[in-house]
Design an enzyme around this catalytic site. Sequence first.
Site, PDB file in Angstrom:
ATOM      1  N   ALA A 188     -12.774  45.326  16.450  1.00  0.00           N
ATOM      2  CA  ALA A 188     -12.838  46.685  15.897  1.00  0.00           C
ATOM      3  C   ALA A 188     -11.793  47.542  16.583  1.00  0.00           C
ATOM      4  O   ALA A 188     -11.440  47.315  17.737  1.00  0.00           O
ATOM      5  CB  ALA A 188     -14.226  47.258  16.131  1.00  0.00           C
ATOM      6  N   GLY A 189     -11.288  48.517  15.883  1.00  0.00           N
ATOM      7  CA  GLY A 189     -10.271  49.387  16.474  1.00  0.00           C
ATOM      8  C   GLY A 189      -9.730  50.339  15.437  1.00  0.00           C
ATOM      9  O   GLY A 189     -10.484  50.859  14.609  1.00  0.00           O
ATOM     10  N   GLU A 218       3.211  37.645  11.413  1.00  0.00           N
ATOM     11  CA  GLU A 218       4.324  38.166  12.204  1.00  0.00           C
ATOM     12  C   GLU A 218       3.965  38.012  13.682  1.00  0.00           C
ATOM     13  O   GLU A 218       2.796  38.122  14.064  1.00  0.00           O
ATOM     14  CB  GLU A 218       4.579  39.634  11.855  1.00  0.00           C
ATOM     15  CG  GLU A 218       5.230  39.752  10.496  1.00  0.00           C
ATOM     16  CD  GLU A 218       5.523  41.185  10.094  1.00  0.00           C
ATOM     17  OE1 GLU A 218       5.700  42.039  10.979  1.00  0.00           O
ATOM     18  OE2 GLU A 218       5.560  41.438   8.885  1.00  0.00           O
ATOM     19  N   GLU A 230       2.900  31.565   1.423  1.00  0.00           N
ATOM     20  CA  GLU A 230       3.170  31.539   2.861  1.00  0.00           C
ATOM     21  C   GLU A 230       2.046  32.275   3.573  1.00  0.00           C
ATOM     22  O   GLU A 230       1.631  33.336   3.132  1.00  0.00           O
ATOM     23  CB  GLU A 230       4.512  32.265   3.087  1.00  0.00           C
ATOM     24  CG  GLU A 230       4.959  32.281   4.499  1.00  0.00           C
ATOM     25  CD  GLU A 230       5.008  30.881   5.085  1.00  0.00           C
ATOM     26  OE1 GLU A 230       5.783  30.059   4.590  1.00  0.00           O
ATOM     27  OE2 GLU A 230       4.265  30.617   6.055  1.00  0.00           O
ATOM     28  N   PHE A 231       1.564  31.704   4.674  1.00  0.00           N
ATOM     29  CA  PHE A 231       0.451  32.345   5.386  1.00  0.00           C
ATOM     30  C   PHE A 231       0.856  32.781   6.787  1.00  0.00           C
ATOM     31  O   PHE A 231       0.014  33.023   7.639  1.00  0.00           O
ATOM     32  CB  PHE A 231      -0.739  31.381   5.478  1.00  0.00           C
ATOM     33  CG  PHE A 231      -1.185  30.848   4.144  1.00  0.00           C
ATOM     34  CD1 PHE A 231      -1.907  31.664   3.280  1.00  0.00           C
ATOM     35  CD2 PHE A 231      -0.872  29.564   3.733  1.00  0.00           C
ATOM     36  CE1 PHE A 231      -2.316  31.191   2.029  1.00  0.00           C
ATOM     37  CE2 PHE A 231      -1.275  29.079   2.495  1.00  0.00           C
ATOM     38  CZ  PHE A 231      -1.993  29.901   1.639  1.00  0.00           C
ATOM     39  N   CYS A 269       1.616  43.433   4.825  1.00  0.00           N
ATOM     40  CA  CYS A 269       0.876  42.514   3.944  1.00  0.00           C
ATOM     41  C   CYS A 269      -0.520  42.995   3.568  1.00  0.00           C
ATOM     42  O   CYS A 269      -0.765  43.324   2.412  1.00  0.00           O
ATOM     43  CB  CYS A 269       0.786  41.140   4.594  1.00  0.00           C
ATOM     44  SG  CYS A 269       2.388  40.337   4.702  1.00  0.00           S
ATOM     45  N   GLY A 293      -2.862  47.175   9.487  1.00  0.00           N
ATOM     46  CA  GLY A 293      -1.685  47.747   8.851  1.00  0.00           C
ATOM     47  C   GLY A 293      -0.716  46.628   8.578  1.00  0.00           C
ATOM     48  O   GLY A 293      -1.116  45.475   8.434  1.00  0.00           O
ATOM     49  N   THR A 297       7.549  41.824  -1.973  1.00  0.00           N
ATOM     50  CA  THR A 297       6.835  42.376  -3.131  1.00  0.00           C
ATOM     51  C   THR A 297       6.099  43.625  -2.660  1.00  0.00           C
ATOM     52  O   THR A 297       4.883  43.599  -2.493  1.00  0.00           O
ATOM     53  CB  THR A 297       5.837  41.348  -3.711  1.00  0.00           C
ATOM     54  OG1 THR A 297       5.025  40.840  -2.634  1.00  0.00           O
ATOM     55  CG2 THR A 297       6.540  40.195  -4.383  1.00  0.00           C
TER      56      THR A 297
HETATM   57  C1  UDX Z   1      -1.298  38.732   7.656  1.00  0.00           C
HETATM   58  C2  UDX Z   1      -2.066  37.413   7.529  1.00  0.00           C
HETATM   59  O1  UDX Z   1      -2.761  37.153   8.758  1.00  0.00           O
HETATM   60  C3  UDX Z   1      -1.105  36.286   7.213  1.00  0.00           C
HETATM   61  O2  UDX Z   1      -1.821  35.070   7.022  1.00  0.00           O
HETATM   62  C4  UDX Z   1      -0.359  36.628   5.941  1.00  0.00           C
HETATM   63  O3  UDX Z   1       0.588  35.627   5.646  1.00  0.00           O
HETATM   64  C5  UDX Z   1       0.353  37.972   6.089  1.00  0.00           C
HETATM   65  O4  UDX Z   1      -0.581  38.986   6.456  1.00  0.00           O
HETATM   66  P1  UDX Z   1       0.223  39.857   9.549  1.00  0.00           P
HETATM   67  O5  UDX Z   1       0.451  40.989   8.592  1.00  0.00           O
HETATM   68  O6  UDX Z   1       1.373  39.307  10.315  1.00  0.00           O
HETATM   69  O7  UDX Z   1      -0.417  38.611   8.765  1.00  0.00           O
HETATM   70  O8  UDX Z   1      -0.847  40.379  10.601  1.00  0.00           O
HETATM   71  P2  UDX Z   1      -2.309  39.973  11.118  1.00  0.00           P
HETATM   72  O9  UDX Z   1      -2.196  39.234  12.382  1.00  0.00           O
HETATM   73  O10 UDX Z   1      -3.117  39.378  10.052  1.00  0.00           O
HETATM   74  O11 UDX Z   1      -2.870  41.431  11.459  1.00  0.00           O
HETATM   75  C6  UDX Z   1      -2.979  42.421  10.438  1.00  0.00           C
HETATM   76  C7  UDX Z   1      -3.507  43.713  10.996  1.00  0.00           C
HETATM   77  O12 UDX Z   1      -4.882  43.607  11.296  1.00  0.00           O
HETATM   78  C8  UDX Z   1      -2.819  44.213  12.271  1.00  0.00           C
HETATM   79  O13 UDX Z   1      -2.590  45.600  12.133  1.00  0.00           O
HETATM   80  C9  UDX Z   1      -3.848  43.922  13.339  1.00  0.00           C
HETATM   81  O14 UDX Z   1      -3.735  44.788  14.432  1.00  0.00           O
HETATM   82  C10 UDX Z   1      -5.137  44.125  12.591  1.00  0.00           C
HETATM   83  N1  UDX Z   1      -6.309  43.410  13.142  1.00  0.00           N
HETATM   84  C11 UDX Z   1      -6.297  42.051  13.207  1.00  0.00           C
HETATM   85  C12 UDX Z   1      -7.420  44.117  13.573  1.00  0.00           C
HETATM   86  O15 UDX Z   1      -7.461  45.357  13.516  1.00  0.00           O
HETATM   87  N2  UDX Z   1      -8.494  43.423  14.063  1.00  0.00           N
HETATM   88  C13 UDX Z   1      -8.519  42.078  14.139  1.00  0.00           C
HETATM   89  O16 UDX Z   1      -9.541  41.524  14.585  1.00  0.00           O
HETATM   90  C14 UDX Z   1      -7.385  41.367  13.703  1.00  0.00           C
END
Ligand code: UDX
Length: 437
Positions: A256-257, A152, A148-149, A264, A261, A85
């Site tokens: 922090a960083g 990746e 779904e949670f 999702c 992205g 989506t």
């Molecule tokens: C996310 C949700 O975690 C998941 O439950 C949902 O089903 C789909 O979206 P995902 O997109 O795989 O999963 O990535 P995630 O591990 O959540 O990280 C998302 C982004 O946040 C990444 O770019 C990651 O680098 C960033 N991030 C994560 C941070 O910048 N700081 C953090 O502390 C954690």
Amino acid sequence: MRISVIGCGYLGAVHAACMAKLGHEVVGIDVDEKKISDLAAATAPFFEPGLDDLLREVQSTGRLSFSCDAAAAAGSRVHFICVGTPQRHGENAADLTFVDAAVEALLPHLSPGDVVVGKSTVPVGTASRLNRRIRDVQPEATLVWNPEFLREGHAVADTLHPDRLVYGNEDGLEDNPAVSVLDEVYASPISSGTPRLVTDHPTSELVKTAANSFLATKISFINAMAELCEAAGADVTQLADAIGLDDRIGRKFLNAGIGFGGGCLPKDIRAFMARAGELGADQALTFLREVDAINMRRRSKVVELTRELCDGSLLGKRITVLGAAFKPESDDVRDSPALSIAAQLQLQGAVVTVTDPKALRNAQRRFPELHYQQDAEVAMSGAEALLLLTEWKQYRDLDPYELSGSVATPKILDGRNILNPEKWRAAGWSYRGLGRP
Ligand code: UDX
């Protein structure tokens, strides 16, 4: 149980393989012939740790097959909708074309008693609308929304051992017949203690968007603190450690960083705001606009810090970007902050080389104008500044002493705050973190 999985992308391919692993007889269906032929040959069309092995394992049992024909769904009792989506072009709202097309393709093959199970992330209201459509054509079939949670990089483990299961059905009742069908599908995780919640359709849809909004907010919160730390000369990593010890807050998702992205979080918070607007509840989510803005500001901040690191000018500077994927253990570059920063630096005159263990092929397709080098050592050789933007283990483990001999100038910007500043400085590097003095 016989199961069909419609849509074999990140979500569907993993789901199909995991359902077969749980003992079901599964057919994965997708309109993309290349994807289907790869999967049929037990090759994942994208990088996901453990998926190739799992595909091989379950295909040898004969329980997993793939097809491009929606008719292959006929005879399955449960049909999972796992299509994407994406964000609509030029708008915040979600594009439901693929979900609608998947349901329409499935309709002629539904039998009485079938359960259609939506897993895709959709705007609230979609499930009830699709349920009406299904009932019009097959009055004895029903729709459950089962968000779904999975993350990746951890998709296989998250699917086999989810931390919760949510079933949204049309009456929200526990004794709805579809509940026992799904309990049979998920018998294995349920028997090992996975909590299972039964809700109505809209609640189940909101569970997913609320969870992703909370995670995005948590990341943007700490990135806002990083902005303050930058202004005040404080250290956001110590701040996160200290507030994270409060178990009401927790340390997870407080890194922090360069921000979040991926396929999702960015599009889901935007689609959520758009949907809230349609429902007349936009005020409730105006904070998400700020969450999005804080997140996007990190990217410009990194460009500015890189300019500072390069003595005020990016023109002609040889910069090596470590990491293109939106997070480690993934080859996904959708809305990757790392790649977006690399492209901005290039636009501002820097000579950028991007390296990544898995994502270069996808990155190249997205930004063909950037220079890519698979070998990290070659990529870093002669660099005037390094930018660590995706925290792959091999970059965490870099040795500043060894590396200082191969770069032109020992300067590093740690976009994920994962390196030890003292160690890098002791080895003669100019080290910059984000939100750190
Ligand atoms: C996310 C949700 O975690 C998941 O439950 C949902 O089903 C789909 O979206 P995902 O997109 O795989 O999963 O990535 P995630 O591990 O959540 O990280 C998302 C982004 O946040 C990444 O770019 C990651 O680098 C960033 N991030 C994560 C941070 O910048 N700081 C953090 O502390 C954690």
